[in-house]
Design an enzyme around this catalytic site. Structure first.
Site, mmCIF file in Angstrom:
data_model
loop_
_atom_site.group_PDB
_atom_site.id
_atom_site.type_symbol
_atom_site.label_atom_id
_atom_site.label_comp_id
_atom_site.label_asym_id
_atom_site.label_seq_id
_atom_site.Cartn_x
_atom_site.Cartn_y
_atom_site.Cartn_z
ATOM 1 N N HIS A 110 36.071 48.407 37.248
ATOM 2 C CA HIS A 110 37.495 48.119 37.117
ATOM 3 C C HIS A 110 38.211 49.367 36.592
ATOM 4 C CE1 HIS A 110 41.063 45.693 36.743
ATOM 5 N NE2 HIS A 110 41.279 46.310 35.604
ATOM 6 N N ASP A 142 31.855 37.313 35.530
ATOM 7 C CA ASP A 142 31.809 35.871 35.264
ATOM 8 C C ASP A 142 32.931 35.212 36.079
ATOM 9 O OD1 ASP A 142 34.155 36.349 33.923
ATOM 10 O OD2 ASP A 142 33.335 35.997 31.911
ATOM 11 N N GLU A 175 35.096 56.885 37.462
ATOM 12 C CA GLU A 175 34.346 55.740 38.019
ATOM 13 C C GLU A 175 33.068 56.217 38.697
ATOM 14 O OE1 GLU A 175 37.677 52.396 39.167
ATOM 15 O OE2 GLU A 175 37.095 53.808 40.713
HETATM 16 C C1 GAR Z 1 38.371 51.457 42.566
HETATM 17 O O1 GAR Z 1 39.282 52.282 41.888
HETATM 18 C C2 GAR Z 1 38.073 50.211 41.778
HETATM 19 O O2 GAR Z 1 38.075 50.419 40.412
HETATM 20 C C3 GAR Z 1 39.214 49.321 42.202
HETATM 21 O O3 GAR Z 1 39.332 49.549 43.571
HETATM 22 C C4 GAR Z 1 38.997 50.904 43.846
HETATM 23 C C5 GAR Z 1 38.028 50.930 45.016
HETATM 24 O O4 GAR Z 1 37.793 52.243 45.436
HETATM 25 N N1 GAR Z 1 38.910 47.939 41.893
HETATM 26 C C6 GAR Z 1 39.795 47.097 41.383
HETATM 27 O O5 GAR Z 1 40.951 47.394 41.173
HETATM 28 C C7 GAR Z 1 39.241 45.711 41.099
HETATM 29 N N2 GAR Z 1 40.113 44.983 40.239
HETATM 30 P P1 GAR Z 1 36.582 52.591 46.417
HETATM 31 O O6 GAR Z 1 36.654 51.606 47.592
HETATM 32 O O7 GAR Z 1 36.883 53.989 46.860
HETATM 33 O O8 GAR Z 1 35.317 52.474 45.634
#
Ligand code: GAR
Length: 194
Positions: A110, A142, A175
């Site tokens: 997240h 969860d 991330e």
């Molecule tokens: C990421 O930044 C992830 O944290 C976010 O979507 C993006 C996906 O990037 N997720 C959320 O916001 C979930 N609430 P990616 O497809 O390049 O991995």
């Protein structure tokens, strides 16, 4: 660790996991990648790597993850031998049937320091709130929205002049370090995934 990945978008976090596996810093294998969006780049990334990839049939619902689709997803993941499920930009809420199939074994990344800024576009929420620092979180999933037990977090500064795009890019760089690190941590904690 045998991993399954669910994503709705570009799949850069899945790529970071694959890169960590290639580099030898994460002892894992991605067995199956599934997306609710047939055109999602994450599926193409998987296919280019020779990883089995498929579409989740959400029965025409735009945002809901219907129960039948969750049961089907659980069966496909189990059939592929998946031990841990990584949500990587998967934008539907996972509920009981799938949670029950992988108790304590579904992770999510997240783009905020939970419990701050759950939900969508958390980097915009952080900018709007005027905070000096945000970050990213890997947590167990969860039934709530972005509420499960936190495994790891990394802080990211909000810089003067940041746009939503520049802040999201800085969070994504974090991330890409955090997700493989969280999987390594979980693997050690759970006796190498068994
Ligand atoms: C990421 O930044 C992830 O944290 C976010 O979507 C993006 C996906 O990037 N997720 C959320 O916001 C979930 N609430 P990616 O497809 O390049 O991995």
């Amino acid at each position: 660790m045998v991993l399954g990945v669910l994503g709705s978008g570009s799949g850069s976090n899945m790529q970071a996991i694959l890169d960590a596996i290639d580099a030898g810093s994460l002892d894992a294998r991605v067995a199956l990648v599934l997306s609710d969006c047939p055109g999602a780049w994450i599926l193409e990334r998987a296919r280019q790597r020779g990883i089995e990839a498929g579409v989740i049939d959400c029965r025409g619902f735009r945002t809901k993850f219907p129960e039948e689709a969750q049961v089907e997803t659980a069966v496909r993941l189990k059939d592929a031998g998946v031990e841990f499920v990584c949500l990587a930009g998967f934008l539907r809420l996972v509920k009981r049937p799938l949670l029950d199939a992988f108790p304590g074994r579904i992770l999510n990344i997240h783009p905020a320091l939970l419990p701050a800024f759950p939900g969508l576009e958390s980097w915009k929420q952080a900018l709007d709130a005027g905070v000096a620092e945000t970050g990213c979180t890997v947590h167990l999933v969860d039934e709530g929205m972005d509420t499960g037990p936190i495994l790891l977090q990394e802080r990211v500064p909000v810089l003067p002049g940041d746009s939503p795009e520049s802040l999201h890019a800085r969070i994504q760089a974090a991330e890409h370090r955090l997700y493989p690190a969280a999987l390594t941590y979980l693997s050690a904690r759970s006796g190498n995934g068994s």
